[in-house]
Design a protein around this motif. Sequence first.
Motif, PDB file in Angstrom:
ATOM      1  N   ARG A  77     -16.867  -6.685 -25.538  1.00 35.28           N
ATOM      2  CA  ARG A  77     -17.579  -7.941 -25.844  1.00 35.28           C
ATOM      3  C   ARG A  77     -16.723  -8.857 -26.726  1.00 35.28           C
ATOM      4  O   ARG A  77     -16.656 -10.065 -26.500  1.00 35.28           O
ATOM      5  N   SER A  86     -19.187 -15.382 -32.387  1.00 36.97           N
ATOM      6  CA  SER A  86     -19.945 -16.115 -31.377  1.00 36.97           C
ATOM      7  C   SER A  86     -21.437 -15.929 -31.627  1.00 36.97           C
ATOM      8  O   SER A  86     -21.862 -15.093 -32.413  1.00 36.97           O
ATOM      9  N   TRP A  87     -22.245 -16.729 -30.969  1.00 40.31           N
ATOM     10  CA  TRP A  87     -23.697 -16.650 -31.090  1.00 40.31           C
ATOM     11  C   TRP A  87     -24.286 -17.068 -29.769  1.00 40.31           C
ATOM     12  O   TRP A  87     -23.579 -17.561 -28.884  1.00 40.31           O
ATOM     13  N   LYS A  88     -25.577 -16.876 -29.631  1.00 39.53           N
ATOM     14  CA  LYS A  88     -26.220 -17.176 -28.364  1.00 39.53           C
ATOM     15  C   LYS A  88     -26.125 -18.669 -28.062  1.00 39.53           C
ATOM     16  O   LYS A  88     -26.157 -19.503 -28.970  1.00 39.53           O
ATOM     17  N   LEU A  89     -26.027 -18.967 -26.782  1.00 34.78           N
ATOM     18  CA  LEU A  89     -25.898 -20.343 -26.351  1.00 34.78           C
ATOM     19  C   LEU A  89     -27.098 -21.177 -26.806  1.00 34.78           C
ATOM     20  O   LEU A  89     -28.239 -20.765 -26.658  1.00 34.78           O
ATOM     21  N   GLN A  91     -27.872 -22.022 -29.895  1.00 39.45           N
ATOM     22  CA  GLN A  91     -28.344 -21.793 -31.259  1.00 39.45           C
ATOM     23  C   GLN A  91     -27.384 -22.346 -32.293  1.00 39.45           C
ATOM     24  O   GLN A  91     -27.760 -22.507 -33.448  1.00 39.45           O
ATOM     25  N   LYS A  94     -27.333 -20.421 -35.332  1.00 41.49           N
ATOM     26  CA  LYS A  94     -28.700 -20.345 -35.858  1.00 41.49           C
ATOM     27  C   LYS A  94     -29.016 -21.506 -36.799  1.00 41.49           C
ATOM     28  O   LYS A  94     -29.813 -21.398 -37.696  1.00 41.49           O
TER      29      LYS A  94
END
Length: 196
Positions: A77, A86-89, A91, A94
């Motif tokens: 990953r 990285s972070w969720k698309l 967000q 956050k």
Amino acid sequence: MTAHKKRFRAFDPNPDCPDNKYCDMPSCDQPAGYKAPKSRQQLNDYYWFCLDHIREYNKKWDYCKGMTPAQIEQHLRNSTVWDKPSWKLGQLGKTDLLKEKYFKDSLGLFKDHPRFKNNKTNPTVPQAPKELQHSLQTLELTWPVSLQDLRKQYTILARKFHPDTNHGDIALTEQFKNINAAYTKLRTHLMNSVEI
């Protein structure tokens, strides 16, 4: 005549190999020409081998040796994003985009939106310096205070607690001294800050 560059073939020795380098495999006296990383942690540090030993080394090479399946999955990953955070698309780390510093509703379209209402930040109230807080409390003032307001409040309190108007009451006389000391301290601070 132009000199032709030597065409590099797949199994040719690496031209970056140090001169007069011999194979790093113990008991091998063949010239080295093929590099291989020393370990997973030392990918930029190389062994130099001859052709036979580089083939043998590569057959035994297992990058994931000693890693648990979870560590392998995590490594895969991380490698897909070049080991960057990285972070969720959608967000954006956050961050709440409805905060005022990111989102300005100049037309007032979202003024009734509950998340926008909750995220409105109160303007910051300047805090008094610590050394002045007791003086402000004594004079019943709040920060920030102007020199004019300070004089006005001092006049009110001085008339109220002056010993001449209280017929020698010791407690009120002490209070008057405290008021004078607080006034002097605040005035000095304000006068010095005006000069700067």
